[in-house]
Design a protein around this motif. Structure first.
Motif, short mmCIF file in Angstrom:
data_model
loop_
_atom_site.label_atom_id
_atom_site.label_comp_id
_atom_site.label_asym_id
_atom_site.label_seq_id
_atom_site.Cartn_x
_atom_site.Cartn_y
_atom_site.Cartn_z
N VAL A 1 19.40 63.37 15.73
CA VAL A 1 19.63 63.46 17.17
C VAL A 1 18.77 64.60 17.71
O VAL A 1 18.39 65.51 16.98
N THR A 2 18.45 64.53 18.98
CA THR A 2 17.60 65.53 19.61
C THR A 2 18.34 66.16 20.79
O THR A 2 19.25 65.58 21.37
N LEU A 3 17.90 67.35 21.12
CA LEU A 3 18.51 68.10 22.21
C LEU A 3 17.46 69.02 22.81
O LEU A 3 16.71 69.70 22.08
N ALA A 4 17.37 69.03 24.13
CA ALA A 4 16.43 69.91 24.84
C ALA A 4 17.22 71.00 25.55
O ALA A 4 18.23 70.73 26.20
N GLY A 5 16.75 72.22 25.38
CA GLY A 5 17.39 73.33 26.06
C GLY A 5 17.00 73.36 27.53
O GLY A 5 16.27 72.49 28.04
N GLY A 6 17.49 74.35 28.21
CA GLY A 6 17.15 74.50 29.63
C GLY A 6 15.69 74.85 29.83
O GLY A 6 15.02 75.38 28.93
N PRO A 7 15.14 74.57 30.99
CA PRO A 7 13.72 74.89 31.24
C PRO A 7 13.47 76.38 31.26
O PRO A 7 14.28 77.17 31.73
N SER A 8 12.31 76.75 30.69
CA SER A 8 11.85 78.13 30.73
C SER A 8 10.46 78.15 31.35
O SER A 8 9.78 77.11 31.44
N PHE A 9 10.01 79.32 31.75
CA PHE A 9 8.73 79.43 32.46
C PHE A 9 7.94 80.62 31.93
O PHE A 9 8.52 81.67 31.59
N THR A 10 6.64 80.43 31.81
CA THR A 10 5.75 81.51 31.40
C THR A 10 5.52 82.45 32.59
O THR A 10 5.99 82.19 33.71
N HIS B 1 12.84 72.23 22.17
CA HIS B 1 13.33 70.92 21.76
C HIS B 1 13.83 71.01 20.31
O HIS B 1 13.11 71.45 19.42
N PHE B 2 15.09 70.58 20.10
CA PHE B 2 15.71 70.67 18.78
C PHE B 2 15.92 69.26 18.22
O PHE B 2 16.25 68.32 18.95
N LEU C 1 24.59 73.43 23.76
CA LEU C 1 24.26 74.78 23.32
C LEU C 1 25.27 75.77 23.89
O LEU C 1 25.97 75.47 24.86
N PRO C 2 25.36 76.95 23.32
CA PRO C 2 26.30 77.95 23.86
C PRO C 2 25.98 78.27 25.31
O PRO C 2 24.81 78.33 25.71
N GLY C 3 27.03 78.47 26.08
CA GLY C 3 26.82 78.76 27.50
C GLY C 3 26.13 80.08 27.75
O GLY C 3 25.39 80.23 28.72
N THR C 4 26.36 81.04 26.86
CA THR C 4 25.74 82.36 27.06
C THR C 4 24.32 82.43 26.55
O THR C 4 23.57 83.33 26.92
N CYS C 5 23.92 81.47 25.68
CA CYS C 5 22.57 81.46 25.11
C CYS C 5 21.99 80.07 25.31
O CYS C 5 22.29 79.15 24.53
N SER C 6 21.18 79.90 26.34
CA SER C 6 20.71 78.57 26.71
C SER C 6 19.77 77.97 25.69
O SER C 6 19.61 76.75 25.64
N ASP C 7 19.13 78.78 24.86
CA ASP C 7 18.21 78.28 23.85
C ASP C 7 18.85 78.17 22.48
O ASP C 7 18.15 78.04 21.46
#
Length: 504
Positions: free
Chosen positions: A195-204, A213-214, A331-337
C-alpha cells in the motif's frame, strides 16, 4: 533455496576520522555507469574514528568518491589548514580480478585425498569442533558473515518465524491470543499486498512543491520485501531510445520524494532520494485492549549521521469494521511526514481485515413466538460487531411448536372431564349408599318382629276423659364429626346385620 532476498553484490567498508575547528563536511558519493556521482552520506563537524559500509545491489560499473570541504564560507585566503579528514582503510568485496582480504574457517569435506574445504548450505553454520555443517535451530536466522558456531544463529523476535533458509524472520499474517473467556484468532493476509501513502505537501525555499511518498508491505509473502522506491531522475533526462540506470530500493517500508509533473514539466512525476525505512522485522505484538489490533516493529540498517542506530518503523494495525480492505493509512497528527526526528517513523493502518475472525461467541440467537404452529430462530451479530471473516451466521431455523391457546384448550377440556367424572362418581356412590341403608333398615325391622312377637292391641283410641298429650321430641343438632361418627356406626351396624342375616 537460494537467498533471493539478499541482493548484495558487493560492499565497500572504510574507516575514517575528521578533525575540524569549524563547519567542515565530508561527502561520500557513488556513481553508476559513469553517471554523475550522487552523495550517499555526509558527515559535518569533527567525527571520531569510525567505520561505514555501503552495499551495492547492482552488478554494474560503480565508482566511489570522497570529498572534503573545510568550510562552507567563501574565504579569499587559505585558512583552517589544520582541518583534515583521514581515511585509514578501504575494503571493497567482489571486485573483478580482486584478491582475498582475509581468511575464515571453512567446513571440511572428506575425499579420496583427505579433507577439503566446502561451503555449507544456506541456513547451516560451521561447528568449530568438528568442522561440519549443522542447521540452525527453529525460529532463528543465520548471521550473513559469521556462520561459525551455534551462536551465529540469532533468535527471531516475538510473533515471527524464520524462512526456509534461515536468512530472515517474517510474520505469516496469522495470530492468536488467548483470554480467560475466549480465544481471538487473526488473519491479516488481506493486508499482505503493498500500500502507498503520501504525506502532506512541502515546499522548497523557492516555493516548489514536493511530497514524501511511502510504500509499505506488512506481512506474508514468505518474508520477501515487496515495497519498491525508485530514483528516476536520470531516466527522465535520457533521450528516448537510450537505456539508462535508475536506482531502486526494495524493503518492507521505503520512502521517496515525489515532485509533481506540474512542477518538473515532464509528463510523469519525478521520484528521487529513495530511502529504506525497514529492512527487517523485529517483532509483532497484539493489542490487549479495545480496539483490537497489532503492532509491527521494523528496523533499517542504514546508519546515518543523525540516526547512528539506523531507522525504525512502527506500524499499528487497528480493527475498524467500517473500513473495507485494504483500509486506510494515516500519519501522526503532530508529525505530518511520519516522523518527528527523522529516525523513528510511525504509521496507523485501520482496516476491517485487522479485526479478529468471527466465532460462535460473536453472534446470538433470537427465538420468535409460536405463530400458527411455527417457531423461527434467527441468528444475528452482537453489536457492535468487532470481527471479520471467520464463520458465517447460521441459517434461520424453523421448528414446529404448540401455541398457548392450544395448551389452554387442553387444560380446560381436561378440567371439565375431571369435574364430570367426579360428579358421576359422587352420584353413583350416593345412590349405592341409599340402597345399602334401605336394605339395612328392612333387615333390622324383620329381625325385631321375629324376636319379639307381641299380641295386637285391642284398641288404640283415646279413652274418654283422657287428655291428649303431645309427645315432645327434642333433637339436638349434630356437628360434622358427629355426623361422620353416626354414619360410620350405621355402616358398621349394617355390615353386622348383613352377616347375621346371611348366617340365618
Amino acid at each position: 533455496m537460494a537467498d533471493t532476498e539478499n541482493k548484495e553484490v558487493a560492499r565497500i567498508t572504510f574507516v575514517f576520522e575528521t578533525l575540524c575547528s569549524v563547519n567542515c563536511e565530508l561527502y561520500f558519493m557513488v556513481g553508476v555507469n559513469s553517471r554523475t556521482n550522487t552523495p550517499v552520506e555526509t558527515w559535518k563537524g569533527s567525527k571520531g574514528k569510525q567505520s561505514y559500509t555501503y552495499i551495492t545491489e547492482e552488478n554494474t560499473t560503480t565508482s566511489f568518491t570522497w570529498a572534503f570541504q573545510r568550510t562552507t564560507f567563501h574565504e579569499a585566503s587559505r585558512k583552517y589548514t589544520n582541518d583534515v579528514a583521514k581515511i585509514y582503510s578501504i575494503n571493497v568485496t567482489n571486485v573483478m580480478n580482486g584478491v582475498a582480504s582475509y581468511c575464515r574457517p571453512c567446513a571440511l569435506e572428506a575425499s579420496d585425498v583427505g579433507s577439503s574445504c566446502t561451503s555449507c548450505p544456506a541456513g547451516y553454520y560451521i561447528d568449530r569442533d568438528s568442522g561440519t555443517c549443522h542447521s540452525c535451530p527453529p525460529n532463528t536466522i543465520l548471521k550473513a558473515h559469521q556462520p561459525h558456531g551455534v551462536q551465529a544463529c540469532v533468535p527471531c523476535g516475538p510473533g515471527t518465524k524464520n524462512n526456509k533458509i534461515h536468512s530472515l524472520c517474517y510474520n505469516n499474517c496469522i495470530f492468536s491470543r488467548n483470554t480467560p473467556t475466549r480465544t481471538f484468532n487473526y488473519n491479516f493476509s488481506a493486508l499482505a499486498n503493498t500500500v502507498t501513502l503520501a504525506g502532506g505537501p512541502s515546499f522548497t525555499f523557492k516555493g516548489l512543491k514536493y511530497f514524501h511518498h511511502f510504500t509499505l508491505s506488512l506481512c506474508g509473502n514468505q518474508g520477501r520485501k515487496m515495497s519498491v522506491c525508485t530514483d528516476n531522475v536520470t531516466d527522465l533526462r535520457i533521450p528516448e531510445g537510450e537505456s539508462g540506470f535508475s536506482k531502486s530500493i526494495t524493503a518492507y517500508v521505503c520512502q521517496a520524494v515525489i515532485i509533481p509533473p506540474e512542477v518538473t514539466g515532464y509528463k510523469a512525476g519525478v521520484s528521487s532520494q529513495p530511502v529504506s525505512l525497514a529492512d527487517g522485522l523485529i517483532g509483532t505484538q497484539l493489542s490487549d485492549s479495545f480496539p483490537h489490533g497489532a503492532g509491527f516493529l521494523c528496523r533499517s540498517n542504514d546508519v546515518t549521521q543523525s540516526c547512528s542506530s539506523g531507522r525504525s518503523t512502527t506500524i499499528r494495525v487497528r480493527c475498524s469494521p467500517q473500513k473495507t480492505v485494504p483500509g486506510s493509512l494515516s500519519l501522526p497528527g503532530t508529525c505530518s511526514d511520519g516522523t518527528c526526528d527523522g529516525c523513528n517513523f510511525h504509521f496507523l493502518w485501520e482496516s476491517a481485515a485487522a479485526c479478529p475472525l468471527c466465532s460462535v461467541a460473536d453472534y446470538h440467537a433470537i427465538v420468535s413466538s409460536c405463530v400458527a404452529g411455527i417457531q423461527k430462530t434467527t441468528y444475528v451479530w452482537r453489536e457492535p460487531k468487532l470481527c471479520s471473516g471467520g464463520i458465517s451466521l447460521p441459517e434461520q431455523r424453523v421448528t414446529i411448536c404448540k401455541t398457548i391457546d392450544f395448551w389452554l384448550k387442553v387444560g380446560i377440556s381436561a378440567g371439565t372431564c375431571t369435574a364430570i367424572l367426579l360428579t358421576v362418581l359422587t352420584c353413583y356412590f350416593w345412590k349405592k349408599n341409599q340402597k345399602l341403608e334401605y336394605k339395612y333398615s328392612k333387615l333390622v325391622m324383620n329381625a325385631t318382629l321375629k324376636d319379639c312377637d307381641l299380641p295386637a292391641a285391642d284398641s288404640c283410641a283415646i279413652m274418654e276423659g283422657e287428655d291428649v298429650e303431645d309427645d315432645l321430641i327434642f333433637t339436638s343438632k349434630k356437628s360434622f364429626f358427629g355426623k361422620i361418627k353416626s354414619f360410620t356406626s350405621k355402616v358398621g351396624g349394617l355390615a353386622s346385620a348383613l352377616r347375621s342375616a346371611w348366617a340365618w
